[in-house]
Scaffold this motif. Structure first.
Motif, PDB file in Angstrom:
ATOM      1  N   GLU A  47     -85.339 -69.983 -71.139  1.00  0.00           N
ATOM      2  CA  GLU A  47     -86.730 -69.975 -71.605  1.00  0.00           C
ATOM      3  C   GLU A  47     -87.363 -68.639 -71.244  1.00  0.00           C
ATOM      4  OE1 GLU A  47     -88.886 -70.583 -73.730  1.00  0.00           O
ATOM      5  OE2 GLU A  47     -89.077 -72.747 -73.432  1.00  0.00           O
ATOM      6  N   ALA A  48     -88.467 -68.299 -71.925  1.00  0.00           N
ATOM      7  CA  ALA A  48     -89.193 -67.064 -71.643  1.00  0.00           C
ATOM      8  C   ALA A  48     -90.684 -67.368 -71.583  1.00  0.00           C
ATOM      9  CB  ALA A  48     -88.909 -66.012 -72.709  1.00  0.00           C
ATOM     10  N   HIS A  49     -91.431 -66.521 -70.902  1.00  0.00           N
ATOM     11  CA  HIS A  49     -92.879 -66.702 -70.764  1.00  0.00           C
ATOM     12  C   HIS A  49     -93.554 -66.727 -72.138  1.00  0.00           C
ATOM     13  CE1 HIS A  49     -94.051 -66.952 -66.638  1.00  0.00           C
ATOM     14  NE2 HIS A  49     -93.337 -65.900 -66.287  1.00  0.00           N
ATOM     15  N   GLY A  50     -94.411 -67.710 -72.362  1.00  0.00           N
ATOM     16  CA  GLY A  50     -95.184 -67.769 -73.592  1.00  0.00           C
ATOM     17  C   GLY A  50     -94.392 -68.108 -74.830  1.00  0.00           C
ATOM     18  N   THR A  93     -93.163 -70.873 -76.076  1.00  0.00           N
ATOM     19  CA  THR A  93     -93.538 -72.049 -76.863  1.00  0.00           C
ATOM     20  C   THR A  93     -94.597 -71.704 -77.899  1.00  0.00           C
ATOM     21  OG1 THR A  93     -93.025 -73.453 -74.976  1.00  0.00           O
ATOM     22  CG2 THR A  93     -94.341 -74.420 -76.723  1.00  0.00           C
ATOM     23  N   LEU A  94     -95.614 -70.944 -77.496  1.00  0.00           N
ATOM     24  CA  LEU A  94     -96.698 -70.587 -78.404  1.00  0.00           C
ATOM     25  C   LEU A  94     -96.278 -69.520 -79.411  1.00  0.00           C
ATOM     26  CD1 LEU A  94     -99.667 -70.464 -75.852  1.00  0.00           C
ATOM     27  CD2 LEU A  94     -99.117 -72.296 -77.466  1.00  0.00           C
ATOM     28  N   LEU A  95     -95.374 -68.638 -79.018  1.00  0.00           N
ATOM     29  CA  LEU A  95     -95.023 -67.497 -79.859  1.00  0.00           C
ATOM     30  C   LEU A  95     -93.855 -67.759 -80.807  1.00  0.00           C
ATOM     31  CD1 LEU A  95     -95.328 -64.615 -77.240  1.00  0.00           C
ATOM     32  CD2 LEU A  95     -96.942 -65.193 -79.057  1.00  0.00           C
ATOM     33  N   ARG A  96     -93.172 -68.906 -80.652  1.00  0.00           N
ATOM     34  CA  ARG A  96     -91.972 -69.139 -81.459  1.00  0.00           C
ATOM     35  C   ARG A  96     -92.207 -69.031 -82.966  1.00  0.00           C
ATOM     36  NH1 ARG A  96     -90.229 -73.526 -77.339  1.00  0.00           N
ATOM     37  NH2 ARG A  96     -88.868 -72.281 -76.021  1.00  0.00           N
ATOM     38  N   PRO A  97     -93.286 -69.627 -83.533  1.00  0.00           N
ATOM     39  CA  PRO A  97     -93.488 -69.478 -84.986  1.00  0.00           C
ATOM     40  C   PRO A  97     -93.633 -68.016 -85.409  1.00  0.00           C
ATOM     41  CG  PRO A  97     -94.839 -71.258 -84.122  1.00  0.00           C
ATOM     42  CD  PRO A  97     -94.275 -70.541 -82.932  1.00  0.00           C
ATOM     43  N   ALA A  98     -94.369 -67.226 -84.617  1.00  0.00           N
ATOM     44  CA  ALA A  98     -94.561 -65.813 -84.955  1.00  0.00           C
ATOM     45  C   ALA A  98     -93.241 -65.053 -84.871  1.00  0.00           C
ATOM     46  CB  ALA A  98     -95.593 -65.192 -84.015  1.00  0.00           C
ATOM     47  N   MET A  99     -92.420 -65.348 -83.852  1.00  0.00           N
ATOM     48  CA  MET A  99     -91.137 -64.667 -83.713  1.00  0.00           C
ATOM     49  C   MET A  99     -90.198 -65.019 -84.856  1.00  0.00           C
ATOM     50  SD  MET A  99     -90.313 -64.526 -79.638  1.00  0.00           S
ATOM     51  CE  MET A  99     -90.925 -66.132 -79.161  1.00  0.00           C
ATOM     52  N   SER A 100     -90.213 -66.283 -85.271  1.00  0.00           N
ATOM     53  CA  SER A 100     -89.364 -66.693 -86.392  1.00  0.00           C
ATOM     54  C   SER A 100     -89.779 -65.986 -87.668  1.00  0.00           C
ATOM     55  CB  SER A 100     -89.442 -68.211 -86.574  1.00  0.00           C
ATOM     56  OG  SER A 100     -88.874 -68.873 -85.465  1.00  0.00           O
ATOM     57  N   ALA A 101     -91.097 -65.855 -87.878  1.00  0.00           N
ATOM     58  CA  ALA A 101     -91.611 -65.189 -89.074  1.00  0.00           C
ATOM     59  C   ALA A 101     -91.237 -63.711 -89.071  1.00  0.00           C
ATOM     60  CB  ALA A 101     -93.116 -65.358 -89.161  1.00  0.00           C
ATOM     61  N   GLU A 111     -88.063 -69.576 -62.170  1.00  0.00           N
ATOM     62  CA  GLU A 111     -88.796 -70.840 -62.208  1.00  0.00           C
ATOM     63  C   GLU A 111     -88.703 -71.478 -63.588  1.00  0.00           C
ATOM     64  OE1 GLU A 111     -89.746 -72.147 -59.509  1.00  0.00           O
ATOM     65  OE2 GLU A 111     -89.445 -70.347 -58.292  1.00  0.00           O
ATOM     66  N   LEU A 112     -88.742 -70.669 -64.636  1.00  0.00           N
ATOM     67  CA  LEU A 112     -88.597 -71.201 -65.987  1.00  0.00           C
ATOM     68  C   LEU A 112     -87.187 -71.748 -66.204  1.00  0.00           C
ATOM     69  CD1 LEU A 112     -90.468 -68.499 -68.113  1.00  0.00           C
ATOM     70  CD2 LEU A 112     -91.289 -70.775 -67.487  1.00  0.00           C
ATOM     71  N   ILE A 113     -86.187 -71.051 -65.663  1.00  0.00           N
ATOM     72  CA  ILE A 113     -84.805 -71.531 -65.785  1.00  0.00           C
ATOM     73  C   ILE A 113     -84.653 -72.871 -65.088  1.00  0.00           C
ATOM     74  CG2 ILE A 113     -82.390 -71.049 -65.244  1.00  0.00           C
ATOM     75  CD1 ILE A 113     -83.087 -68.062 -65.342  1.00  0.00           C
TER      76      ILE A 113
END
Length: 317
Positions: free
Chosen positions: A157-160, A162-170, A267-269
């Motif tokens: 996982e990486a910081h932020g 969850t919120l940024l996934r749609p933008a990264m996919s686009a 911590e995310l891992i």
């Protein structure tokens, strides 16, 4: 698949064989049909048990002390340099690029076929960082293949994210090979390389080379892998997730950066690790670096002790 073993180009006493990937997709101006992957082995088979190791981003296999530690446990050792990495990188290719982590399953399947074809019925999969993420996804998709999975600081996982996934996919769909404008301190290389502050001697053109550029399509592939982990995997064998006790992110160099993970947030891992399956062990090692096996001698002795305990207790059929 029949392997054609030849002396390894990087490590004396090791052998390598190439896996041609002529039908796999190329991007931009990459030469079509140029993709290959490379399997490296410590020596001829001497056991019915084996480890298959998958490296991380901007990396390749050179950790012979890891192979020696696995051999001491009675396991033959193999490593896979993925397409566009290490021994497998060819002129004109986009170093480290992938549009879908599942594309790596082609060379992973071939590597597993080679290893089992050499008489290994008991196989442990080991992955580091992005290779740990890929290994987790692959083990989920290949039930019954592995007796255990060992993940060394897997990028789950990486910081932020969850919120940024749609933008990264686009962005990955519109401009997949465009380089991401990321800053690079060079501290991780500084902490490792014997030419700087570190202990290790390796091929600087195959690990830490600035030719490896993070691209939007690659980041989208990573993000999609993170999303699959967040949804929950069902790896059907015991899993070890080994991480440093802490992360440290600083814009100023200091020796403390050789006593923590300065690449990923541990911590995310740790938070994502239970999503991998029903039998997951998390080990946190004080003073460990991002690649736990490259930590100081005393620390990596603890790391190998933990690897050995897990394999003996959970990963032997």
């Amino acid at each position: 698949m029949t392997a054609n073993w030849v002396p390894d180009a990087e490590l004396p006493g090791y052998e390598q064989c190439s896996i041609d990937l002529p039908d796999q997709p190329t991007y931009g101006l990459e030469p079509e049909g140029s993709l290959v992957a490379t399997v490296v082995r410590r020596g001829a088979p001497s056991s019915g048990r084996a480890v298959l190791y998958v490296h991380g981003w901007n990396d390749y296999f050179f950790q012979t002390h890891l192979a020696d530690a696995m051999a001491a446990l009675g396991y033959d050792f193999y490593a896979l340099d993925l397409r566009r990495y290490g021994r497998s990188l060819r002129p004109g290719q986009l170093a480290g690029y992938i549009a879908d982590l599942a594309d790596y399953f082609v060379e992973l399947d071939a590597a597993v076929d080679i290893i089992t074809g050499e008489g290994h019925a008991d196989l442990v999969l080991m992955g580091h960082s992005t290779g740990g993420l890929t290994s987790a996804l692959y083990a989920h998709e290949r039930p019954g293949t592995f007796s255990g999975v060992v993940l060394n600081a897997p990028w789950l996982e990486a910081h932020g994210n969850t919120l940024l996934r749609p933008a990264m996919s686009a962005a990955g769909a519109v401009a997949p090979t465009t380089v991401l404008p990321l800053g690079e301190t060079g501290f991780y290389r500084r902490s490792l390389s014997s030419s700087e502050e570190g202990e290790w001697t390796y091929n600087l053109n195959l690990k830490g080379d600035p030719a490896f550029r993070a691209r939007f399509g690659w980041l989208a592939a990573i993000s999609n892998g993170h999303a699959r982990v967040a949804e929950g995997l069902q790896i059907d064998c015991p899993v070890l997730v080994a991480i440093s006790k802490r992360s440290l992110f600083s814009k100023v160099w200091g020796e403390e950066q050789q006593l923590a993970d300065i690449v990923l947030d541990v911590e995310l891992i740790a938070a994502r690790a239970p999503k991998l399956g029903d039998n997951v062990t998390i080990v946190r090692v004080p003073d460990a670096m991002h690649d736990l096996t490259l930590s100081s001698e005393a620390v990596r002795a603890v790391v190998f002790e933990e690897f050995g305990r897990f394999i003996r207790c959970y990963a032997q059929r």
